[in-house]
Design a protein around this motif. Structure first.
Motif, mmCIF file in Angstrom:
data_model
loop_
_atom_site.group_PDB
_atom_site.id
_atom_site.type_symbol
_atom_site.label_atom_id
_atom_site.label_comp_id
_atom_site.label_asym_id
_atom_site.label_seq_id
_atom_site.Cartn_x
_atom_site.Cartn_y
_atom_site.Cartn_z
ATOM 1 N N GLU A 96 1.162 -1.169 -0.005
ATOM 2 C CA GLU A 96 -0.220 -0.094 0.016
ATOM 3 C C GLU A 96 0.671 1.625 0.050
ATOM 4 O OE1 GLU A 96 -3.840 -2.014 2.425
ATOM 5 O OE2 GLU A 96 -1.367 -0.660 3.706
ATOM 6 N N SER A 97 0.752 2.150 -0.783
ATOM 7 C CA SER A 97 0.568 3.735 -0.564
ATOM 8 C C SER A 97 0.306 4.884 -0.307
ATOM 9 C CB SER A 97 1.230 4.014 -2.191
ATOM 10 O OG SER A 97 0.957 3.835 -2.719
ATOM 11 N N TYR A 98 0.104 6.098 0.197
ATOM 12 C CA TYR A 98 -0.818 6.527 0.767
ATOM 13 C C TYR A 98 -0.259 8.268 0.850
ATOM 14 C CZ TYR A 98 -2.875 3.121 4.320
ATOM 15 O OH TYR A 98 -3.051 1.990 4.584
ATOM 16 N N LYS A 99 -1.694 8.773 0.395
ATOM 17 C CA LYS A 99 -0.968 10.423 -0.015
ATOM 18 C C LYS A 99 -1.711 10.866 1.256
ATOM 19 C CE LYS A 99 -3.248 9.836 -5.743
ATOM 20 N NZ LYS A 99 -4.177 10.437 -6.408
ATOM 21 N N LYS A 100 -1.646 11.952 1.331
ATOM 22 C CA LYS A 100 -1.548 13.466 2.115
ATOM 23 C C LYS A 100 -3.139 12.956 2.863
ATOM 24 C CE LYS A 100 0.109 15.388 5.959
ATOM 25 N NZ LYS A 100 1.512 14.795 6.577
ATOM 26 N N ASN A 101 -3.937 13.353 1.765
ATOM 27 C CA ASN A 101 -5.150 13.905 2.230
ATOM 28 C C ASN A 101 -6.591 13.190 2.287
ATOM 29 O OD1 ASN A 101 -5.151 13.303 0.032
ATOM 30 N ND2 ASN A 101 -6.695 15.295 -1.121
ATOM 31 N N SER A 102 -4.981 11.417 2.103
ATOM 32 C CA SER A 102 -6.813 10.781 2.879
ATOM 33 C C SER A 102 -5.727 9.373 3.496
ATOM 34 C CB SER A 102 -7.083 9.868 1.142
ATOM 35 O OG SER A 102 -7.495 8.922 1.213
ATOM 36 N N LYS A 161 4.599 7.881 10.632
ATOM 37 C CA LYS A 161 4.532 7.358 9.048
ATOM 38 C C LYS A 161 3.514 6.746 9.213
ATOM 39 C CE LYS A 161 5.895 6.178 4.173
ATOM 40 N NZ LYS A 161 5.075 5.774 4.311
ATOM 41 N N THR A 162 3.783 5.589 10.523
ATOM 42 C CA THR A 162 2.342 4.706 10.831
ATOM 43 C C THR A 162 0.704 5.207 10.714
ATOM 44 O OG1 THR A 162 3.381 2.948 10.931
ATOM 45 C CG2 THR A 162 1.798 2.966 11.202
ATOM 46 N N PHE A 163 0.815 6.369 11.728
ATOM 47 C CA PHE A 163 -0.602 7.134 11.741
ATOM 48 C C PHE A 163 -0.332 8.533 11.352
ATOM 49 C CE2 PHE A 163 1.207 5.971 16.285
ATOM 50 C CZ PHE A 163 0.078 4.779 16.762
ATOM 51 N N ASP A 164 0.642 8.511 10.607
ATOM 52 C CA ASP A 164 0.184 9.949 9.072
ATOM 53 C C ASP A 164 -0.586 9.152 8.022
ATOM 54 O OD1 ASP A 164 0.542 12.461 8.114
ATOM 55 O OD2 ASP A 164 2.046 12.243 6.841
ATOM 56 N N ASP A 165 0.112 7.641 7.400
ATOM 57 C CA ASP A 165 -0.390 7.360 6.484
ATOM 58 C C ASP A 165 -1.624 6.823 7.244
ATOM 59 O OD1 ASP A 165 1.775 7.234 5.184
ATOM 60 O OD2 ASP A 165 2.462 5.246 5.558
ATOM 61 N N ASP A 166 -2.140 6.100 7.638
ATOM 62 C CA ASP A 166 -3.712 6.185 8.675
ATOM 63 C C ASP A 166 -4.203 7.042 10.031
ATOM 64 O OD1 ASP A 166 -6.285 5.269 8.443
ATOM 65 O OD2 ASP A 166 -5.984 2.895 8.351
ATOM 66 N N PRO A 167 -4.513 7.572 9.759
ATOM 67 C CA PRO A 167 -4.618 7.939 11.386
ATOM 68 C C PRO A 167 -5.387 7.170 11.943
ATOM 69 C CG PRO A 167 -4.910 9.966 9.927
ATOM 70 C CD PRO A 167 -5.060 8.258 9.070
ATOM 71 N N LEU A 168 -6.285 6.737 11.607
ATOM 72 C CA LEU A 168 -7.496 5.861 12.619
ATOM 73 C C LEU A 168 -6.722 5.090 13.150
ATOM 74 C CD1 LEU A 168 -10.038 5.041 13.084
ATOM 75 C CD2 LEU A 168 -10.330 3.692 11.296
ATOM 76 N N ARG A 169 -5.239 4.713 13.175
ATOM 77 C CA ARG A 169 -4.007 3.616 13.559
ATOM 78 C C ARG A 169 -4.134 3.936 15.198
ATOM 79 N NH1 ARG A 169 -0.340 2.281 8.132
ATOM 80 N NH2 ARG A 169 -1.692 0.699 7.521
ATOM 81 N N ILE A 170 -4.237 5.282 15.276
ATOM 82 C CA ILE A 170 -4.105 6.006 16.135
ATOM 83 C C ILE A 170 -5.530 5.316 17.522
ATOM 84 C CG2 ILE A 170 -3.767 7.965 17.675
ATOM 85 C CD1 ILE A 170 -3.066 9.679 15.649
ATOM 86 N N MET A 171 -6.427 5.208 17.170
ATOM 87 C CA MET A 171 -7.401 5.371 18.227
ATOM 88 C C MET A 171 -7.036 3.422 18.159
ATOM 89 S SD MET A 171 -9.684 7.196 18.838
ATOM 90 C CE MET A 171 -10.807 6.731 19.170
ATOM 91 N N ARG A 172 -6.490 2.839 16.801
ATOM 92 C CA ARG A 172 -6.636 1.324 16.978
ATOM 93 C C ARG A 172 -5.581 1.306 17.782
ATOM 94 N NH1 ARG A 172 -7.987 -2.379 13.203
ATOM 95 N NH2 ARG A 172 -6.291 -3.469 13.053
ATOM 96 N N ALA A 173 -4.875 1.522 17.996
ATOM 97 C CA ALA A 173 -3.699 1.639 19.446
ATOM 98 C C ALA A 173 -4.558 1.645 21.046
ATOM 99 C CB ALA A 173 -2.419 2.970 18.867
ATOM 100 N N PHE A 174 -4.781 2.582 21.051
ATOM 101 C CA PHE A 174 -5.218 3.331 22.039
ATOM 102 C C PHE A 174 -6.838 1.577 22.213
ATOM 103 C CE2 PHE A 174 -4.535 7.340 21.801
ATOM 104 C CZ PHE A 174 -2.881 7.372 22.080
ATOM 105 N N ARG A 175 -7.286 1.709 21.365
ATOM 106 C CA ARG A 175 -8.948 0.507 21.922
ATOM 107 C C ARG A 175 -7.604 -0.893 22.224
ATOM 108 N NH1 ARG A 175 -10.052 -3.695 18.280
ATOM 109 N NH2 ARG A 175 -10.217 -2.470 15.879
ATOM 110 N N PHE A 176 -6.632 -1.510 21.312
ATOM 111 C CA PHE A 176 -6.141 -2.631 21.686
ATOM 112 C C PHE A 176 -5.520 -2.675 22.930
ATOM 113 C CE2 PHE A 176 -5.353 -2.797 16.904
ATOM 114 C CZ PHE A 176 -5.983 -4.269 16.717
ATOM 115 N N LYS A 200 -8.843 14.534 12.174
ATOM 116 C CA LYS A 200 -9.410 14.787 10.879
ATOM 117 C C LYS A 200 -9.687 14.635 9.797
ATOM 118 C CE LYS A 200 -8.768 19.126 14.495
ATOM 119 N NZ LYS A 200 -8.803 20.364 14.289
ATOM 120 N N ILE A 201 -9.518 13.914 9.126
ATOM 121 C CA ILE A 201 -9.774 13.540 8.323
ATOM 122 C C ILE A 201 -10.471 12.362 7.861
ATOM 123 C CG2 ILE A 201 -7.177 14.486 6.737
ATOM 124 C CD1 ILE A 201 -6.085 12.077 6.289
ATOM 125 N N VAL A 202 -10.652 11.253 9.309
ATOM 126 C CA VAL A 202 -10.883 10.201 9.386
ATOM 127 C C VAL A 202 -12.618 10.610 9.484
ATOM 128 C CG1 VAL A 202 -10.807 8.292 10.562
ATOM 129 C CG2 VAL A 202 -8.845 9.502 9.677
#
Length: 471
Positions: A96-102, A161-176, A200-202
């Motif tokens: 996978e590869s990510y763009k900044k705004n998504s 980079k992990t959280f910049d690519d997919d910020p929802l992973r921040i929530m997943r970290a605290f959920r786990f 805020k982009i999620v």
């Protein structure tokens, strides 16, 4: 732990090996299923990684099982079906590869390494081979097994980079962390804090889903406190974040409203898995910052916080995109959470008890559960006293219910009868007359039966009709 024996317990997995041989692809068990083997958690969701066409492999396995209902997600290259009591999810290996705004990645066909590299946390990168020559072998590229043993949530790659690519992973970290009672590795925590604004982009739905999963965890305060300490809570739920630092009289509460609230949520989570009752516990003091006043000789007061808190529920539900079907329930519990303790005195009338029964309705037991959870003093004598007080209230409730039969309370004189006798159309006036009858029952002026209610209706109807004429 003998990993191969664990896998052999699921004898149907041999079929996956045969299908992989026939299709000349490799197949692995990955992710949460593998993690949960080492955590000795219940396992009924299988995630399979195919080094090749995931949906094609899924259809082949389903055919062998005699299953026709296979759901294919072409856009994601995944497939799903149920077998016995298990959920099977198949995905082809990808990078996978990510763009900044998504947070939606560009996906390409990949290798086993590519797929493991794209995963969020080390504990989710474990894979078990189901291939003929390596069946049962563990692949642990990121030392996830060590992190499981050390109870550590750590990103598989650079955390920023992990959280910049997919910020929802921040929530997943605290959920786990909350679900597993794990700690967050320092660099991972710092990156989550630094990248919090990226959430805020999620979509709100995805954030709320993770937040509710934290709330359903065995001890929600773990995840909630991590959200607060990292600053993420201020981004996703500022109303709860703002409870911090609000000083209150200690009595049977924690001095800080935020930490008191965490204790209430944990208390209630010990006795119920109802996420909306847990959410009501999280919300019960939500309006204290806005109602805080200092009174000489008393200290900090929060008069009216229960009513203002109830009014805040609809905007909060709409902002978080929570199901509005649960709004009335949470609103009611927040509004009434102080009412039972006020009914302890011997001088309290049956009328006051009736009003509580009617206002709480079928949610009275949940309300009392919330009230009991609201006791967070470390003084066991005070805790016992307040718990005893709630039992006194509930005994009064049982006594009044037995005498009055208020379970399905409403005016025994129905609206159509009021309209016929008064010769009036459906209108606000009909509701006002019904309310007057109900109030008379609640105040003990008349009994909760048709005969007394009808006679009372006849005695008041002219007053209402005349007042209408004079308007």
């Amino acid at each position: 732990m003998n990993l191969k024996n664990q896998i052999y317990d699921y004898q149907f997995l041999n079929l996956f090996t045969d299908v992989a041989e026939n299709l000349k692809v490799d197949i692995y068990l990955v992710g949460g299923f593998v993690r949960d083997i080492f955590l000795d958690r219940k396992k009924n969701e299988f995630d399979f990684l195919v080094i090749g066409d995931g949906p094609k492999f899924a259809k082949e396995v389903a055919t062998k099982f005699g299953i026709d209902d296979v759901v294919i997600y072409k856009n994601f290259g995944t497939a799903h079906f149920k077998y016995l009591n298990y959920d099977f999810e198949f995905v082809g290996a990808r990078k996978e590869s990510y763009k900044k705004n998504s947070r939606n990645p560009k996906v390409e066909i990949g290798t086993l390494d590519d797929d493991l590299n794209r995963r969020d946390f080390t504990i989710n990168t474990l894979a078990i081979s189901l291939n003929k020559n390596t069946f049962g072998d563990l692949i642990d590229k990121f030392n996830g097994l060590d992190d499981i043993k050390n109870k550590l949530i750590k990103t598989a790659n650079d955390p920023e980079k992990t959280f910049d690519d997919d910020p929802l992973r921040i929530m997943r970290a605290f959920r786990f962390a909350s679900q597993l009672n794990f700690n967050i590795e320092e660099n991972t925590f710092n990156a989550a804090s630094k990248m919090a604004e990226r959430l805020k982009i999620v979509s709100q739905e995805r954030i709320t889903d993770e937040f509710l999963k934290i709330l359903t965890s065995p001890k929600p305060s773990i995840g909630l406190n991590l959200l607060f300490q990292s600053g993420v809570l201020k981004v996703i739920f500022p109303e709860v974040h703002n409870l911090a630092g609000v000083e209150q009289r200690k009595d049977f509460h924690h001095k800080d409203v935020f930490y008191h609230t965490l204790m209430v949520v944990d208390n209630i989570s010990n006795v119920t898995e109802n996420v909306w009752l847990r959410f009501a516990a999280l919300m019960h003091d939500i309006a204290k910052p806005q109602t805080k006043r200092f009174v000489d000789g008393v200290g900090w007061t929060f008069h009216g916080h229960e009513d203002l808190g109830a009014k805040m529920m609809k905007p909060i539900f709409e902002k978080l995109k929570l199901p509005l079907t649960q709004l009335d329930y949470v609103e009611k519990l927040v509004r009434l959470h102080l009412r039972p303790i006020a009914l302890v005195d011997e001088q309290v009338t049956d009328s006051a008890i009736r009003r509580l029964i009617v206002q709480a309705g079928e949610d009275l037991e949940d309300l009392i559960t919330l009230c009991r959870a609201d006791i967070t003093s470390k003084n066991q004598a005070k805790v016992s006293k307040y718990l005893e007080n709630y039992e006194i209230v509930m005994q009064k409730v049982r006594d009044v219910k037995e005498r009055d039969q208020l379970r399905a309370f409403q005016s025994p004189v129905r609206g159509d009868e009021i309209m016929r006798i008064c010769n009036i159309p459906p209108s606000k006036l009909v509701g006002e007359i019904k309310t007057a009858i109900e109030e008379a029952i609640l105040d003990g002026i008349i009994g909760n039966n048709y005969e007394e209610a009808f006679q009372y209706f006849l005695s008041i109807k002219d007053k209402f009709l005349n007042s209408k004429k004079n308007i």
